[in-house]
Motif scaffolding. Structure first.
Motif, PDB file in Angstrom:
ATOM      1  N   ASN A  94       0.753  -1.313   0.067  1.00 13.80           N
ATOM      2  CA  ASN A  94      -0.123  -0.141  -0.035  1.00 13.80           C
ATOM      3  C   ASN A  94       0.955   1.279  -0.041  1.00 13.80           C
ATOM      4  O   ASN A  94       1.579   1.655   0.861  1.00 13.80           O
ATOM      5  N   ASN A  95       0.828   1.731  -1.157  1.00 13.21           N
ATOM      6  CA  ASN A  95       1.722   3.005  -1.111  1.00 13.21           C
ATOM      7  C   ASN A  95       1.254   3.988  -2.197  1.00 13.21           C
ATOM      8  O   ASN A  95       0.457   3.786  -2.936  1.00 13.21           O
ATOM      9  N   ALA A  96       1.479   5.379  -2.106  1.00 19.53           N
ATOM     10  CA  ALA A  96       1.099   6.308  -2.732  1.00 19.53           C
ATOM     11  C   ALA A  96       1.887   6.173  -4.128  1.00 19.53           C
ATOM     12  O   ALA A  96       3.012   5.883  -4.131  1.00 19.53           O
ATOM     13  N   GLY A  97       1.052   6.417  -5.207  1.00 23.09           N
ATOM     14  CA  GLY A  97       1.823   6.021  -6.390  1.00 23.09           C
ATOM     15  C   GLY A  97       1.820   4.934  -7.336  1.00 23.09           C
ATOM     16  O   GLY A  97       2.366   4.590  -8.244  1.00 23.09           O
ATOM     17  N   ASN A  98       1.326   3.872  -6.757  1.00 20.96           N
ATOM     18  CA  ASN A  98       0.932   2.495  -7.218  1.00 20.96           C
ATOM     19  C   ASN A  98       2.272   1.892  -7.539  1.00 20.96           C
ATOM     20  O   ASN A  98       2.320   1.547  -8.683  1.00 20.96           O
ATOM     21  N   MET A  99       3.368   2.099  -6.645  1.00 26.10           N
ATOM     22  CA  MET A  99       4.496   1.531  -7.175  1.00 26.10           C
ATOM     23  C   MET A  99       4.758   0.080  -7.004  1.00 26.10           C
ATOM     24  O   MET A  99       4.075  -0.572  -6.052  1.00 26.10           O
ATOM     25  N   LEU A 100       5.497  -0.344  -7.930  1.00 25.46           N
ATOM     26  CA  LEU A 100       5.521  -1.807  -8.344  1.00 25.46           C
ATOM     27  C   LEU A 100       7.176  -2.325  -7.896  1.00 25.46           C
ATOM     28  O   LEU A 100       7.940  -1.559  -8.410  1.00 25.46           O
ATOM     29  N   THR A 101       7.349  -3.353  -7.364  1.00 26.85           N
ATOM     30  CA  THR A 101       8.642  -3.976  -7.414  1.00 26.85           C
ATOM     31  C   THR A 101       8.631  -5.161  -8.220  1.00 26.85           C
ATOM     32  O   THR A 101       8.080  -6.181  -7.868  1.00 26.85           O
ATOM     33  N   PHE A 102       9.442  -5.248  -9.308  1.00 25.53           N
ATOM     34  CA  PHE A 102       9.603  -6.292 -10.136  1.00 25.53           C
ATOM     35  C   PHE A 102      10.584  -7.339  -9.892  1.00 25.53           C
ATOM     36  O   PHE A 102      11.665  -6.954  -9.256  1.00 25.53           O
ATOM     37  N   GLY A 103      10.202  -8.681 -10.072  1.00 25.50           N
ATOM     38  CA  GLY A 103      11.048  -9.681 -10.065  1.00 25.50           C
ATOM     39  C   GLY A 103      12.069  -9.540 -11.540  1.00 25.50           C
ATOM     40  O   GLY A 103      11.723  -8.896 -12.161  1.00 25.50           O
TER      41      GLY A 103
END
Lengths: 112, 114
Positions: A94-103
């Motif tokens: 849950n974060n502002a900006g819809n950030m993703l961490t990719f594999g």
């Protein structure tokens, strides 16, 4: 920081064989997304999983989200040459900006 | 709709040169992102923006600057290019909704620094 590991890095299969890629996060995720990137192309969104234990299907593709919301898998039944590409999972907290961490991605090669 | 458009598609620079990569989206998305993709390392977030006039650092921001003067555009600058910045750069955008929304990617910019 958050890390998302994906295995295997590469997979060669004979056309018609099944394929599975696994994704593990160091932290509990709010949701996980899967993307496919064809050789020379850009990542294209496949699906999003939000609920603990969720399973979704798209034709021959089955996506699962673990009960603890820290792991996920993509299974392709009876691979076809059109499945060739790199499959990425991407975890979100849950974060502002819809950030993703990719594999790091799993590159699938299919022998006809 | 064109979606997300990146320019240029290819570029070769010499060490120390500067350049700007342009990303434009026509989907009225609030969020925009810059990633770099290196072999075996997936996509790493450089900088992102949650709206016009705002930017924030991602995982690997050093050596890059960004600006979002207009909602539809997100610029990535390299002030003094280094060989370690040779990579494929992807821009992406997503909408502002309750839950995470899919990210829509451009075709990428292949950048080589000699």
């Amino acid at each position: 920081g958050q890390q998302v590991m994906q295995i295997p890095q590469y997979q060669h299969v004979q056309e018609g064989e099944d394929f599975t890629t696994y994704c593990n996060s160091s932290t509990t995720l709010s949701n996980i997304q899967w993307y496919k990137q064809r050789p020379g192309g850009h990542p294209v969104f496949l699906i999003q999983l939000v609920k603990s234990g969720e399973v979704k299907k798209q034709k021959r593709l089955t996506f699962q989200f673990g009960e603890a919301k820290k792991n996920s898998s993509l299974h392709i039944t009876a691979t076809q040459t059109t499945d060739v590409g790199t499959y990425f999972c991407a975890g979100a907290v849950n974060n502002a900006g819809n950030m993703l961490t990719f594999g790091g991605g799993t590159r699938l090669m299919v022998k006809p | 709709n064109a979606g997300v458009t990146q320019t240029p598609k290819f570029r070769v620079l010499k060490t120390g040169q500067s350049m700007t990569l342009l990303c434009a989206q026509d989907m009225n998305h609030e969020y925009m992102y810059w990633y770099r993709q290196d072999p075996g390392m997936g996509l790493r977030l450089i900088h992102y923006s949650v709206g016009e006039g705002t930017t924030a650092k991602g995982e690997v921001p050093d050596g890059y600057n960004v600006s979002r003067l207009k909602k539809q555009n997100f610029l990535l600058g390299l002030e003094s290019a280094a060989p370690s910045q040779t990579s494929v750069y992807f821009c992406a955008s997503s909408s502002l909704e309750l839950h995470n929304q899919p990210q829509h990617f451009g075709d990428g910019t292949r950048l080589s620094i000699l």
